[in-house]
Design a protein around this motif. Structure first.
Motif, PDB file in Angstrom:
ATOM      1  N   MET A  66      -7.559  -5.623  -0.658  1.00  0.00           N
ATOM      2  CA  MET A  66      -6.175  -5.746  -0.231  1.00  0.00           C
ATOM      3  C   MET A  66      -5.236  -5.021  -1.201  1.00  0.00           C
ATOM      4  O   MET A  66      -4.260  -4.422  -0.774  1.00  0.00           O
ATOM      5  CB  MET A  66      -5.827  -7.241  -0.131  1.00  0.00           C
ATOM      6  CG  MET A  66      -4.572  -7.492   0.615  1.00  0.00           C
ATOM      7  SD  MET A  66      -4.801  -6.994   2.326  1.00  0.00           S
ATOM      8  CE  MET A  66      -3.346  -7.614   3.035  1.00  0.00           C
ATOM      9  N   GLU A  67      -5.575  -5.086  -2.495  1.00  0.00           N
ATOM     10  CA  GLU A  67      -4.742  -4.419  -3.502  1.00  0.00           C
ATOM     11  C   GLU A  67      -4.686  -2.920  -3.241  1.00  0.00           C
ATOM     12  O   GLU A  67      -3.614  -2.309  -3.302  1.00  0.00           O
ATOM     13  CB  GLU A  67      -5.295  -4.684  -4.902  1.00  0.00           C
ATOM     14  CG  GLU A  67      -4.542  -3.974  -6.008  1.00  0.00           C
ATOM     15  CD  GLU A  67      -5.202  -4.149  -7.371  1.00  0.00           C
ATOM     16  OE1 GLU A  67      -4.738  -3.474  -8.299  1.00  0.00           O
ATOM     17  OE2 GLU A  67      -6.158  -4.928  -7.502  1.00  0.00           O
ATOM     18  N   ALA A  68      -5.825  -2.316  -2.938  1.00  0.00           N
ATOM     19  CA  ALA A  68      -5.877  -0.873  -2.676  1.00  0.00           C
ATOM     20  C   ALA A  68      -5.034  -0.518  -1.454  1.00  0.00           C
ATOM     21  O   ALA A  68      -4.309   0.480  -1.461  1.00  0.00           O
ATOM     22  CB  ALA A  68      -7.319  -0.430  -2.478  1.00  0.00           C
ATOM     23  N   LEU A  69      -5.084  -1.326  -0.413  1.00  0.00           N
ATOM     24  CA  LEU A  69      -4.332  -1.075   0.813  1.00  0.00           C
ATOM     25  C   LEU A  69      -2.826  -1.137   0.546  1.00  0.00           C
ATOM     26  O   LEU A  69      -2.082  -0.214   0.887  1.00  0.00           O
ATOM     27  CB  LEU A  69      -4.726  -2.089   1.893  1.00  0.00           C
ATOM     28  CG  LEU A  69      -3.916  -2.009   3.188  1.00  0.00           C
ATOM     29  CD1 LEU A  69      -4.302  -0.779   3.978  1.00  0.00           C
ATOM     30  CD2 LEU A  69      -4.121  -3.264   4.011  1.00  0.00           C
ATOM     31  N   VAL A  70      -2.377  -2.218  -0.070  1.00  0.00           N
ATOM     32  CA  VAL A  70      -0.942  -2.405  -0.301  1.00  0.00           C
ATOM     33  C   VAL A  70      -0.406  -1.358  -1.274  1.00  0.00           C
ATOM     34  O   VAL A  70       0.632  -0.728  -1.025  1.00  0.00           O
ATOM     35  CB  VAL A  70      -0.654  -3.839  -0.811  1.00  0.00           C
ATOM     36  CG1 VAL A  70       0.795  -3.988  -1.242  1.00  0.00           C
ATOM     37  CG2 VAL A  70      -1.001  -4.850   0.276  1.00  0.00           C
ATOM     38  N   LEU A  71      -1.110  -1.153  -2.370  1.00  0.00           N
ATOM     39  CA  LEU A  71      -0.658  -0.191  -3.372  1.00  0.00           C
ATOM     40  C   LEU A  71      -0.626   1.224  -2.789  1.00  0.00           C
ATOM     41  O   LEU A  71       0.340   1.967  -3.003  1.00  0.00           O
ATOM     42  CB  LEU A  71      -1.569  -0.236  -4.602  1.00  0.00           C
ATOM     43  CG  LEU A  71      -1.150   0.661  -5.758  1.00  0.00           C
ATOM     44  CD1 LEU A  71       0.221   0.265  -6.283  1.00  0.00           C
ATOM     45  CD2 LEU A  71      -2.173   0.575  -6.864  1.00  0.00           C
ATOM     46  N   SER A  72      -1.641   1.596  -2.046  1.00  0.00           N
ATOM     47  CA  SER A  72      -1.678   2.926  -1.428  1.00  0.00           C
ATOM     48  C   SER A  72      -0.531   3.117  -0.442  1.00  0.00           C
ATOM     49  O   SER A  72       0.108   4.170  -0.403  1.00  0.00           O
ATOM     50  CB  SER A  72      -3.012   3.136  -0.703  1.00  0.00           C
ATOM     51  OG  SER A  72      -4.083   3.116  -1.603  1.00  0.00           O
ATOM     52  N   THR A  73      -0.242   2.079   0.335  1.00  0.00           N
ATOM     53  CA  THR A  73       0.845   2.159   1.315  1.00  0.00           C
ATOM     54  C   THR A  73       2.189   2.344   0.620  1.00  0.00           C
ATOM     55  O   THR A  73       2.960   3.254   0.958  1.00  0.00           O
ATOM     56  CB  THR A  73       0.881   0.886   2.195  1.00  0.00           C
ATOM     57  OG1 THR A  73      -0.370   0.750   2.864  1.00  0.00           O
ATOM     58  CG2 THR A  73       2.003   0.951   3.215  1.00  0.00           C
ATOM     59  N   VAL A  74       2.485   1.492  -0.349  1.00  0.00           N
ATOM     60  CA  VAL A  74       3.785   1.534  -1.032  1.00  0.00           C
ATOM     61  C   VAL A  74       3.949   2.842  -1.805  1.00  0.00           C
ATOM     62  O   VAL A  74       4.990   3.501  -1.728  1.00  0.00           O
ATOM     63  CB  VAL A  74       3.947   0.311  -1.962  1.00  0.00           C
ATOM     64  CG1 VAL A  74       5.180   0.449  -2.846  1.00  0.00           C
ATOM     65  CG2 VAL A  74       4.020  -0.968  -1.133  1.00  0.00           C
ATOM     66  N   LEU A  75       2.932   3.218  -2.531  1.00  0.00           N
ATOM     67  CA  LEU A  75       3.015   4.412  -3.359  1.00  0.00           C
ATOM     68  C   LEU A  75       3.252   5.661  -2.517  1.00  0.00           C
ATOM     69  O   LEU A  75       4.135   6.464  -2.814  1.00  0.00           O
ATOM     70  CB  LEU A  75       1.728   4.560  -4.175  1.00  0.00           C
ATOM     71  CG  LEU A  75       1.742   5.631  -5.249  1.00  0.00           C
ATOM     72  CD1 LEU A  75       2.807   5.329  -6.286  1.00  0.00           C
ATOM     73  CD2 LEU A  75       0.384   5.689  -5.914  1.00  0.00           C
ATOM     74  N   VAL A  76       2.499   5.827  -1.454  1.00  0.00           N
ATOM     75  CA  VAL A  76       2.655   7.017  -0.616  1.00  0.00           C
ATOM     76  C   VAL A  76       3.978   6.979   0.143  1.00  0.00           C
ATOM     77  O   VAL A  76       4.645   8.003   0.280  1.00  0.00           O
ATOM     78  CB  VAL A  76       1.445   7.201   0.321  1.00  0.00           C
ATOM     79  CG1 VAL A  76       1.716   8.240   1.396  1.00  0.00           C
ATOM     80  CG2 VAL A  76       0.223   7.605  -0.498  1.00  0.00           C
ATOM     81  N   ALA A  77       4.391   5.818   0.621  1.00  0.00           N
ATOM     82  CA  ALA A  77       5.671   5.733   1.337  1.00  0.00           C
ATOM     83  C   ALA A  77       6.817   6.167   0.432  1.00  0.00           C
ATOM     84  O   ALA A  77       7.702   6.926   0.856  1.00  0.00           O
ATOM     85  CB  ALA A  77       5.899   4.309   1.849  1.00  0.00           C
ATOM     86  N   LEU A  78       6.821   5.714  -0.808  1.00  0.00           N
ATOM     87  CA  LEU A  78       7.883   6.115  -1.733  1.00  0.00           C
ATOM     88  C   LEU A  78       7.768   7.584  -2.131  1.00  0.00           C
ATOM     89  O   LEU A  78       8.769   8.302  -2.195  1.00  0.00           O
ATOM     90  CB  LEU A  78       7.861   5.229  -2.982  1.00  0.00           C
ATOM     91  CG  LEU A  78       8.333   3.800  -2.775  1.00  0.00           C
ATOM     92  CD1 LEU A  78       8.112   2.974  -4.035  1.00  0.00           C
ATOM     93  CD2 LEU A  78       9.809   3.774  -2.375  1.00  0.00           C
ATOM     94  N   ALA A  79       6.557   8.032  -2.394  1.00  0.00           N
ATOM     95  CA  ALA A  79       6.360   9.427  -2.798  1.00  0.00           C
ATOM     96  C   ALA A  79       6.713  10.395  -1.675  1.00  0.00           C
ATOM     97  O   ALA A  79       7.088  11.540  -1.930  1.00  0.00           O
ATOM     98  CB  ALA A  79       4.918   9.644  -3.247  1.00  0.00           C
ATOM     99  N   GLU A  80       6.609   9.937  -0.451  1.00  0.00           N
ATOM    100  CA  GLU A  80       6.860  10.783   0.710  1.00  0.00           C
ATOM    101  C   GLU A  80       8.354  10.988   0.965  1.00  0.00           C
ATOM    102  O   GLU A  80       8.737  11.930   1.657  1.00  0.00           O
ATOM    103  CB  GLU A  80       6.184  10.151   1.933  1.00  0.00           C
ATOM    104  CG  GLU A  80       6.214  10.977   3.173  1.00  0.00           C
ATOM    105  CD  GLU A  80       5.466  12.297   3.069  1.00  0.00           C
ATOM    106  OE1 GLU A  80       5.701  13.157   3.930  1.00  0.00           O
ATOM    107  OE2 GLU A  80       4.662  12.482   2.151  1.00  0.00           O
ATOM    108  N   MET A  81       9.215  10.156   0.383  1.00  0.00           N
ATOM    109  CA  MET A  81      10.658  10.284   0.596  1.00  0.00           C
ATOM    110  C   MET A  81      11.139  11.632   0.071  1.00  0.00           C
ATOM    111  O   MET A  81      10.990  11.948  -1.092  1.00  0.00           O
ATOM    112  CB  MET A  81      11.425   9.158  -0.101  1.00  0.00           C
ATOM    113  CG  MET A  81      11.170   7.806   0.488  1.00  0.00           C
ATOM    114  SD  MET A  81      11.752   7.794   2.185  1.00  0.00           S
ATOM    115  CE  MET A  81      11.496   6.097   2.584  1.00  0.00           C
ATOM    116  N   GLY A  82      11.676  12.445   0.966  1.00  0.00           N
ATOM    117  CA  GLY A  82      12.179  13.755   0.598  1.00  0.00           C
ATOM    118  C   GLY A  82      11.096  14.815   0.475  1.00  0.00           C
ATOM    119  O   GLY A  82      11.381  15.952   0.115  1.00  0.00           O
ATOM    120  N   ASP A  83       9.853  14.465   0.779  1.00  0.00           N
ATOM    121  CA  ASP A  83       8.734  15.396   0.684  1.00  0.00           C
ATOM    122  C   ASP A  83       8.799  16.395   1.843  1.00  0.00           C
ATOM    123  O   ASP A  83       9.454  16.145   2.854  1.00  0.00           O
ATOM    124  CB  ASP A  83       7.419  14.595   0.733  1.00  0.00           C
ATOM    125  CG  ASP A  83       6.219  15.439   0.374  1.00  0.00           C
ATOM    126  OD1 ASP A  83       6.086  15.788  -0.807  1.00  0.00           O
ATOM    127  OD2 ASP A  83       5.415  15.735   1.276  1.00  0.00           O
TER     128      ASP A  83
END
Length: 183
Positions: free
Chosen positions: A1-18
């Motif tokens: 579950m940690e990998a799923l949540v962390l991957s989702t949040v990290l990529v969603a934030l990194a994708e802003m303005g990408d």
């Protein structure tokens, strides 16, 4: 579950303005058919990140745990700095008369190649054991960032402070780098 949540949040934030988020704006403006665009983003990202995650898991099997820890931490530090650099979309591509879905899948897959979110998927897959959780998480993160871009277009870009989002993403990458060294 940690990998799923962390991957989702990290990529969603990194994708802003990408550039792929900017591509979402362009596709929405050009085709004005949100559902096929979002479906195309989903398919392209799932395929791209499954490939990237598989590479990450394979790399993890080749090196020692200590070496992998330093590689992953270094990668997260680099992504942290990279997240601070805003992307620009160069609209030099021409679109054929193919369907919106197929055009979106092809263009999105190609634009995502070598992007920081694809490379972050490699690092996350090397760091976390459940490959499927990482791929699903990074794919969800892309959809969290790009579906609103398709639906709301330019209005969303004017209301979200992309500079703040880049700093938050950079901070998260650097924290992950530190945690990779500590754990």
């Amino acid at each position: 579950m940690e990998a799923l949540v962390l991957s989702t949040v990290l990529v969603a934030l990194a994708e802003m303005g990408d550039k792929t988020q900017l591509l979402s704006f362009v596709l929405a403006g050009r085709f004005k058919k949100p559902w096929p665009i979002i479906a195309g983003i989903f398919v392209a990202t799932l395929a791209n990140h499954a490939l990237a995650g598989s590479v990450g898991a394979w790399l993890a099997s080749l090196v020692s745990e200590q070496t992998l820890r330093w590689i992953v931490a270094g990668a997260f530090f680099v992504f942290g700095v990279w997240a601070l650099v805003p992307d620009k979309l160069e609209e030099t591509r021409t679109y054929t008369a193919r369907s919106v879905f197929v055009t979106t899948v092809v263009v999105f897959f190609l634009v995502e190649m070598g992007d920081k979110t694809q490379l972050a998927t490699v690092a996350l897959a090397a760091r976390y054991e459940p490959l499927a959780a990482v791929v699903v998480g990074t794919t969800l993160g892309m959809l969290v960032a790009n579906a609103p871009a398709v639906w709301l277009g330019e209005r969303l870009a004017q209301k979200v402070n992309m500079k703040v989002m880049r700093w938050i993403a950079a901070g998260l990458f650097i924290v992950l780098g530190v945690l990779s060294l500590v754990w």
